[in-house]
Design an enzyme around this catalytic site. Structure first.
Site, short mmCIF file in Angstrom:
data_model
loop_
_atom_site.label_atom_id
_atom_site.label_comp_id
_atom_site.label_asym_id
_atom_site.label_seq_id
_atom_site.Cartn_x
_atom_site.Cartn_y
_atom_site.Cartn_z
N GLU A 84 1.01 -1.21 -0.18
CA GLU A 84 0.06 -0.02 0.16
C GLU A 84 0.82 1.36 -0.26
OE1 GLU A 84 -2.43 0.40 4.22
OE2 GLU A 84 -1.67 -1.34 4.21
N CYS A 116 -3.70 -4.46 4.80
CA CYS A 116 -2.36 -4.63 4.93
C CYS A 116 -2.13 -6.76 4.71
CB CYS A 116 -2.34 -5.02 7.00
SG CYS A 116 -1.85 -3.74 7.80
N THR A 159 2.43 4.21 15.64
CA THR A 159 2.55 2.74 15.30
C THR A 159 3.50 2.75 14.31
OG1 THR A 159 0.89 2.89 14.35
CG2 THR A 159 0.47 2.26 16.45
N SER A 209 -10.79 1.11 14.42
CA SER A 209 -9.68 0.05 13.69
C SER A 209 -9.69 -1.38 14.07
CB SER A 209 -8.37 0.49 13.02
OG SER A 209 -7.76 0.63 14.21
N HIS A 245 -2.18 -10.73 13.03
CA HIS A 245 -1.39 -9.25 12.36
C HIS A 245 -1.35 -8.49 13.57
CE1 HIS A 245 -1.72 -5.80 10.04
NE2 HIS A 245 -2.49 -5.41 10.69
N LYS A 254 -4.81 -8.24 22.76
CA LYS A 254 -5.94 -7.88 22.50
C LYS A 254 -7.11 -9.31 20.90
CE LYS A 254 -5.92 -3.35 22.45
NZ LYS A 254 -6.40 -2.35 23.63
N ASN A 296 4.95 -1.13 12.72
CA ASN A 296 4.28 -2.23 12.07
C ASN A 296 4.86 -2.03 10.04
OD1 ASN A 296 1.91 -2.84 10.47
ND2 ASN A 296 0.18 -1.04 11.04
N SER A 329 -6.81 -3.20 6.86
CA SER A 329 -8.49 -2.83 6.80
C SER A 329 -9.03 -2.36 5.33
CB SER A 329 -7.81 -1.19 7.32
OG SER A 329 -7.20 -1.13 8.36
P1 HMG Z 1 -3.78 6.46 21.40
O1 HMG Z 1 -5.05 7.15 21.33
O2 HMG Z 1 -2.79 7.01 21.55
O3 HMG Z 1 -3.85 4.91 23.05
O4 HMG Z 1 -4.44 5.40 19.92
P2 HMG Z 1 -4.70 4.96 23.71
O5 HMG Z 1 -4.97 6.07 24.62
O6 HMG Z 1 -6.06 3.80 23.06
O7 HMG Z 1 -3.64 4.15 24.69
C1 HMG Z 1 -3.51 3.29 24.46
C2 HMG Z 1 -3.25 2.07 25.20
O8 HMG Z 1 -2.22 2.24 26.11
C3 HMG Z 1 -3.76 2.07 26.14
O9 HMG Z 1 -4.77 0.43 26.42
C4 HMG Z 1 -4.13 2.88 27.46
O10 HMG Z 1 -5.04 2.33 28.37
C5 HMG Z 1 -2.45 2.81 27.49
P3 HMG Z 1 -5.34 -0.63 26.25
O11 HMG Z 1 -6.93 0.08 26.84
O12 HMG Z 1 -5.79 -0.66 24.52
O13 HMG Z 1 -4.86 -1.82 26.36
N1 HMG Z 1 -1.50 3.96 28.17
C6 HMG Z 1 -0.87 3.41 28.76
N2 HMG Z 1 -0.16 2.45 29.51
C7 HMG Z 1 0.52 2.55 30.64
N3 HMG Z 1 1.32 3.67 30.97
C8 HMG Z 1 0.45 5.07 30.15
C9 HMG Z 1 -0.35 4.83 29.71
N4 HMG Z 1 -1.37 5.96 28.88
C10 HMG Z 1 -1.72 5.06 27.71
N5 HMG Z 1 0.93 6.42 30.91
C11 HMG Z 1 -3.85 3.48 18.06
C12 HMG Z 1 -3.81 4.17 19.97
C13 HMG Z 1 -3.77 2.09 17.98
C14 HMG Z 1 -6.08 3.30 18.71
C15 HMG Z 1 -3.49 4.31 17.38
O14 HMG Z 1 -1.66 4.52 17.64
C16 HMG Z 1 -4.28 4.11 16.34
O15 HMG Z 1 -4.62 4.84 16.06
N6 HMG Z 1 -2.52 3.92 15.28
C17 HMG Z 1 -2.82 2.87 14.22
C18 HMG Z 1 -4.47 2.59 13.71
C19 HMG Z 1 -4.05 0.67 13.94
O16 HMG Z 1 -3.04 0.51 14.48
N7 HMG Z 1 -5.23 0.36 13.98
C20 HMG Z 1 -4.96 -1.36 14.77
C21 HMG Z 1 -6.53 -1.92 13.94
S1 HMG Z 1 -6.27 -1.73 12.05
C22 HMG Z 1 -5.21 -2.86 11.37
O17 HMG Z 1 -4.70 -3.12 12.06
C23 HMG Z 1 -4.61 -2.17 10.24
C24 HMG Z 1 -3.17 -1.29 10.08
O18 HMG Z 1 -2.07 -2.78 10.40
C25 HMG Z 1 -4.06 -0.71 8.59
C26 HMG Z 1 -4.23 -1.60 7.25
O19 HMG Z 1 -3.83 -2.67 7.56
O20 HMG Z 1 -2.81 -1.55 5.99
C27 HMG Z 1 -3.80 -0.53 11.57
#
Ligand code: HMG
Length: 409
Positions: A84, A116, A159, A209, A245, A254, A296, A329
């Protein structure tokens, strides 16, 4: 009667030579480092320099694979590159790779895109193609190559990653075979992560996502179980390792919790947590090396997980059943089982994954911002610089544009 099998004979990975540490990113963004290290489960982001792109990473992974398997480029009759991070709206990355590797012209060459999931689509298609064209035997080269980039300062930034994986697909494979008709499939039209034409970075609905990923896991797992006739609650007896993945390390946690919920829906939360504590370190943890160190790599992510498993467990994986869940995605997903062959020592020795990780140099946050602020159009390298960029893993580099044509050496 000996059954003819089709699948993957060997695998190679290429990781670019720089990384940004999550401690440095966290400091610059004013975020506690524990959020990235523990909350997301990532430690380093693989950073691609401006003299590399999806083409060079693909060629650098594939040349290792051809070398270590002693495959003549002219033996490849199907070359598929899944990405991609394409470099042209019309000319496929696969054609540039064909040129770089000097693959002959009696070869079907094309690019696949489905976020992906594109890598798995290329692999499944190539296994089916080889099985239909096996006399005389044919070989397919499947490459997954991507630069996972997000907007500066966005939640996705932590990521990011970059890398490529190459697989050799053939009859009577040495690593694993696959009966593709038994795979569990799920797809749906969703907007969880997408990159409209002309956008440099994707638009992401991060939390949604994760929901889409877990829904796809449920759909693909249900289909896989039904295809294999596996009763609910007996799935973990049929699988030794699970590779999910992994856009970030904790996504695997998760996903594994979701699978436990689906398998044992009648159990109370404490009992499920006990199953998680018993199964995760044994079945999933060995596949996490790559995502923690690299981030990633989109299409290649789940196959970097497989390489991590092979690198971490060594010959213990021989004869073991591995469940692989691929998600992209948009969305598309496939869950399949593959039993690792015995006698794979030379494949394991040829991986050199840890060696590549150790060769990387740490760059500062400022260098990362400078590197990712430049566009490829601004660059034209001097031949003397190009030789300095190369080493035993980086064999191909991007040297700039001439007459709107990308140049590689
Ligand atoms: P975010 O808003 O930065 O993070 O988004 P958050 O507030 O959800 O926190 C993440 C985790 O850290 C949470 O844990 C918090 O509790 C923890 P969880 O509740 O999830 O277990 N946390 C802490 N832990 C320790 N000490 C602290 C602390 N503060 C918070 N101080 C998000 C996170 C993954 C959504 C963001 O990084 C993102 O948008 N990433 C890109 C999208 C993505 O990876 N999606 C995954 C599924 S889709 C997929 O896999 C397809 C993809 O590969 C693309 C494709 O297909 O081409 C992405």
């Amino acid at each position: 009667m000996v059954m003819t099998e089709f699948g993957v004979s060997d695998i190679a990975i290429y990781i670019p030579p720089f990384y940004l540490s999550h401690e440095d990113l966290a400091k610059a963004r004013g975020v506690p480092a524990e959020k990235y290290l523990d909350g997301l489960g990532n430690h380093k982001i693989s950073i691609i320099p401006n003299w590399e792109d999806a083409v060079t990473m693909a060629a650098n992974a594939a040349v290792q694979l051809l070398d270590k398997t002693g495959t003549d480029p002219n033996e490849i009759q199907q070359l598929v590159v899944s990405t991609e991070s394409g470099v042209d709206h019309s000319k496929p990355v696969a054609s540039f790779v064909q040129g770089a590797l000097k693959i002959g012209s009696r070869c079907r060459v094309y690019e696949i895109k489905h976020a992906c999931y594109g890598g798995t689509a290329g692999l499944i298609n190539s296994i089916d193609w080889v099985s239909q064209n096996h006399s005389p035997p044919k070989k397919a080269l499947v490459i997954m190559t991507d630069i996972a980039r997000y907007a500066f300062g966005s939640p996705g930034e932590s990521t990011q990653g970059a890398g490529a994986v190459a697989l050799l697909v053939e009859k009577n494979p040495r690593l694993f075979s696959m009966n593709t008709s038994l795979n569990g499939i799920f797809s749906q039209d969703v907007f969880d992560f997408w990159r409209p034409t002309g956008h440099r970075v994707p638009i992401v609905d991060g939390k949604y996502s994760i929901e889409c990923y877990l829904r796809a896991l449920e759909g693909a797992y249900t289909h896989l179980r039904s295809n294999h006739g596996i009763e609910k609650g007996r799935f973990f007896e049929r699988v030794d390792y699970l590779v999910y993945h992994m856009p970030f390390g904790n996504m695997a946690k998760k996903a594994h919790r979701q699978l436990i919920d689906l398998e044992y829906d009648g159990l109370n939360p404490a009992a499920k947590e006990q199953i998680f504590a018993e199964t995760f370190p044994r079945m999933v943890e060995p596949s996490l090396l790559g995502v923690r160190e690299v981030g990633n790599i989109y299409t290649g992510s789940v196959y970097m997980g497989l390489i991590s498993l092979l690198e971490t467990e060594g010959e213990n994986v021989e004869g073991k059943q591995v469940g692989i869940f691929s998600y992209g995605s948009g969305c598309g997903a496939e869950f399949f089982l593959c039993r690792i062959k015995t006698g794979i020592r030379s494949i394991l020795e040829g991986l050199r994954f840890k060696e590549q990780l150790d060769r990387r140099k740490r760059i500062t946050f400022e260098t990362y911002v400078q590197t990712y602020s430049k566009s490829g159009e601004e660059i034209l390298y001097h031949p003397a610089e190009i030789e300095a960029f190369k080493d035993s893993f980086t064999r191909f580099v991007f040297t700039g544009f001439r007459d709107h044509k990308r140049q590689y050496l």
